[in-house]
Enzyme design. Structure first.
Site, PDB file in Angstrom:
ATOM      1  CG  HIS A 252      -1.760   1.185   1.433  1.00  0.00           C
ATOM      2  ND1 HIS A 252      -3.125   1.185   1.257  1.00  0.00           N
ATOM      3  CD2 HIS A 252      -1.429   2.446   1.817  1.00  0.00           C
ATOM      4  CE1 HIS A 252      -3.601   2.409   1.503  1.00  0.00           C
ATOM      5  NE2 HIS A 252      -2.593   3.185   1.849  1.00  0.00           N
ATOM      6  CD  GLU A 253       1.501   3.253   3.711  1.00  0.00           C
ATOM      7  OE1 GLU A 253       0.559   2.940   4.445  1.00  0.00           O
ATOM      8  OE2 GLU A 253       1.499   4.308   3.037  1.00  0.00           O
TER       9      GLU A 253
ATOM     10  CG  HIS B   4       0.234   6.031  -0.994  1.00  0.00           C
ATOM     11  ND1 HIS B   4      -0.916   6.536  -1.571  1.00  0.00           N
ATOM     12  CD2 HIS B   4      -0.149   5.484   0.176  1.00  0.00           C
ATOM     13  CE1 HIS B   4      -1.945   6.299  -0.779  1.00  0.00           C
ATOM     14  NE2 HIS B   4      -1.517   5.649   0.283  1.00  0.00           N
TER      15      HIS B   4
ATOM     16  CE1 TYR C  77      -4.023  11.031   2.170  1.00  0.00           C
ATOM     17  CE2 TYR C  77      -3.866   9.491   0.343  1.00  0.00           C
ATOM     18  CZ  TYR C  77      -4.016   9.728   1.688  1.00  0.00           C
ATOM     19  OH  TYR C  77      -4.139   8.686   2.561  1.00  0.00           O
TER      20      TYR C  77
ATOM     21  CD  GLU D 232      -5.312   5.694   1.348  1.00  0.00           C
ATOM     22  OE1 GLU D 232      -5.599   4.602   1.883  1.00  0.00           O
ATOM     23  OE2 GLU D 232      -4.165   6.189   1.383  1.00  0.00           O
TER      24      GLU D 232
ATOM     25  CG  ASP E 103      -9.260  10.266   5.944  1.00  0.00           C
ATOM     26  OD1 ASP E 103      -8.030  10.429   6.015  1.00  0.00           O
ATOM     27  OD2 ASP E 103      -9.787   9.229   5.458  1.00  0.00           O
TER      28      ASP E 103
ATOM     29  CG  HIS F 142      -7.959   6.397   4.866  1.00  0.00           C
ATOM     30  ND1 HIS F 142      -7.403   7.641   5.089  1.00  0.00           N
ATOM     31  CD2 HIS F 142      -6.936   5.566   4.574  1.00  0.00           C
ATOM     32  CE1 HIS F 142      -6.108   7.563   4.951  1.00  0.00           C
ATOM     33  NE2 HIS F 142      -5.787   6.333   4.636  1.00  0.00           N
TER      34      HIS F 142
HETATM   35  C1  LIG Z   1       0.026  10.163   8.170  1.00  0.00           C
HETATM   36  C2  LIG Z   1      -1.289  10.557   7.594  1.00  0.00           C
HETATM   37  C3  LIG Z   1      -2.041   9.327   7.128  1.00  0.00           C
HETATM   38  C4  LIG Z   1      -1.418   8.736   5.877  1.00  0.00           C
HETATM   39  C5  LIG Z   1      -2.313   7.636   5.424  1.00  0.00           C
HETATM   40  C6  LIG Z   1      -1.509   6.439   4.904  1.00  0.00           C
HETATM   41  S1  LIG Z   1      -1.021   6.586   3.252  1.00  0.00           S
HETATM   42  C7  LIG Z   1      -2.395   5.249   4.932  1.00  0.00           C
HETATM   43  O1  LIG Z   1      -3.376   5.200   4.206  1.00  0.00           O
HETATM   44  N1  LIG Z   1      -2.015   4.272   5.749  1.00  0.00           N
HETATM   45  C8  LIG Z   1      -2.776   3.072   5.743  1.00  0.00           C
HETATM   46  C9  LIG Z   1      -2.018   1.999   6.499  1.00  0.00           C
HETATM   47  C10 LIG Z   1      -2.636   0.648   6.205  1.00  0.00           C
HETATM   48  C11 LIG Z   1      -2.656   0.172   4.893  1.00  0.00           C
HETATM   49  C12 LIG Z   1      -3.244  -1.070   4.614  1.00  0.00           C
HETATM   50  C13 LIG Z   1      -3.839  -1.812   5.667  1.00  0.00           C
HETATM   51  C14 LIG Z   1      -3.854  -1.270   6.984  1.00  0.00           C
HETATM   52  C15 LIG Z   1      -3.275  -0.028   7.250  1.00  0.00           C
HETATM   53  C16 LIG Z   1      -4.160   3.274   6.324  1.00  0.00           C
HETATM   54  O2  LIG Z   1      -5.115   2.713   5.823  1.00  0.00           O
HETATM   55  N2  LIG Z   1      -4.228   4.072   7.416  1.00  0.00           N
HETATM   56  C17 LIG Z   1      -5.514   4.258   8.113  1.00  0.00           C
HETATM   57  C18 LIG Z   1      -5.372   3.735   9.516  1.00  0.00           C
HETATM   58  C19 LIG Z   1      -5.872   5.728   8.141  1.00  0.00           C
HETATM   59  O3  LIG Z   1      -4.951   6.579   7.973  1.00  0.00           O
HETATM   60  O4  LIG Z   1      -7.074   6.017   8.344  1.00  0.00           O
HETATM   61 ZN   LIG Z   2      -2.585   5.219   2.031  1.00  0.00          ZN
END
Ligand SMILES: CCCCC[C@H](S)C(=O)N[C@@H](Cc1ccccc1)C(=O)N[C@@H](C)C(=O)O
Ligand SMILES: [Zn+2]
Ligand SMILES: [Ca+2]
Length: 304
Positions: free
Chosen positions: A145-146, A149, A160, A169, A224, A229
């Site tokens: 996922h990361e 990005h 975003y 996302e 958000d 998300h």
């Molecule tokens: C710092 C500000 C937030 C950045 C959001 C990051 S890209 C993101 O989307 N992280 C994922 C991590 C993840 C990915 C796959 C599975 C589980 C968790 C994400 O979904 N974060 C959630 C918790 C959110 O930010 O709401």
């Molecule tokens: Zn993300």
């Protein structure tokens, strides 16, 4: 003293044994992988629970990375390598910039930090608070996922926020599935360590975890970044519909082509439908069953 690429081993967040591409210099071992083509480097750091980046190289004295405190480092490193290999082998993409850029990760970011992110230069992973999450690099779908990005940033550049942000996302979740195709769940390996069978999101059933899965239920919000998300549930459901009808192999080609050829920074859901349809037409023909499956997938979520 000779510096050399070495092979280490250790245990990941789920106590799973794995080998590691490491580097030795002056008797110290580093999570520094020099095995990729064209001198690509994958390197892993620790923030030591601070918030300055990149922090410190992850090191070990004997190339046996077995301490519990090293598990997040082990997985961030191993899984970044897996995601590199996926993009190279499946899409012939050499790192996120398609030019061998160094892939850098930092783990142990912050205190009880329940998230992971790409900051424009590197991946960053929290340890979680032990209740909502355990160390987030422990899940391959999170790492994918990361790193996706980063790919998106260098290609479509999807802004975003609002629909383009929800697509941003969603593409990260969809490539998270492509790396971790055993289930349609996201984050299940690191989410709520005390509860089994749950996940942060589901591609097949977004509503199970509070996401809309039809355009009629799009959530208009400013929080958000416009609900990126939350509203990702709609393109995520369309992706599930697509994958379940045409299969992973064709779907990943179509998604990669849409991301790298057609999508733009301000693309909305309707444009994503068109981009995926065009990609399906390019690859499999406009009258093909594949094309018709993509069309049906987006019809079913109310995006035209
Ligand atoms: C710092 C500000 C937030 C950045 C959001 C990051 S890209 C993101 O989307 N992280 C994922 C991590 C993840 C990915 C796959 C599975 C589980 C968790 C994400 O979904 N974060 C959630 C918790 C959110 O930010 O709401
Ligand atoms: Zn993300
Ligand atoms: Ca998963």
């Amino acid at each position: 003293v000779t510096d050399a690429a070495t092979t280490g081993s250790g245990y990941g967040v789920l106590d799973d044994y794995k080998t590691l591409n490491t580097y030795s210099s002056n008797g110290t071992y580093y999570l520094y992988d020099v095995t990729k083509p064209m001198n690509g480097v994958i390197e892993t750091f620790t923030a030591r629970n601070g918030s300055s980046l990149p922090g410190y190289y992850s090191t070990d004295s004997n190339n046996s990375w077995t301490a519990y405190s090293q598990a997040a480092d082990v997985d961030a490193h191993a899984y970044a390598g897996k995601v590199y290999d996926y993009y190279k082998n499946t899409h012939n993409r050499n790192s996120f910039d398609n030019n061998g850029a160094t892939i850098r990760s930092t783990v142990h970011y912050g205190s009880n930090y329940n998230n992971a992110f790409w900051n424009g230069s590197q991946m960053v992973y929290g340890d979680g608070d032990g209740s909502t999450f355990t160390s987030l690099s422990g899940a391959l779908d999170v790492v994918a996922h990361e790193l996706t990005h980063a790919v998106t940033e260098r290609t479509a550049g999807l802004q975003y926020q609002y629909q383009s942000g929800a697509l941003n996302e969603s593409f990260s979740d969809v490539f998270g599935y492509f790396l971790d195709p055993g289930d349609y769940l996201m984050g299940e390996d690191v989410y709520t360590p005390g509860i089994s069978g749950d996940a942060l999101r589901s591609l097949s059933n977004p509503s199970k975890y509070g996401q809309p899965e039809h355009m009629n239920n799009y959530v208009n919000t400013s929080s958000d970044n416009g609900g990126v998300h939350t509203n990702s549930g709609i393109p995520n459901k369309a992706a599930y519909n697509t994958i379940s009808s045409i299969g992973k192999a064709k779907a990943e080609k179509i998604y990669y082509r849409a991301l790298t050829v057609y999508l733009t920074p301000t693309s909305n859901f309707s444009y994503a439908r068109a981009a995926l349809l065009q990609s399906a037409a390019d690859l499999y023909g406009s009258g093909s069953s594949t094309y018709n499956s993509v069309k049906a997938a987006w019809d079913a979520v109310g995006v035209y």
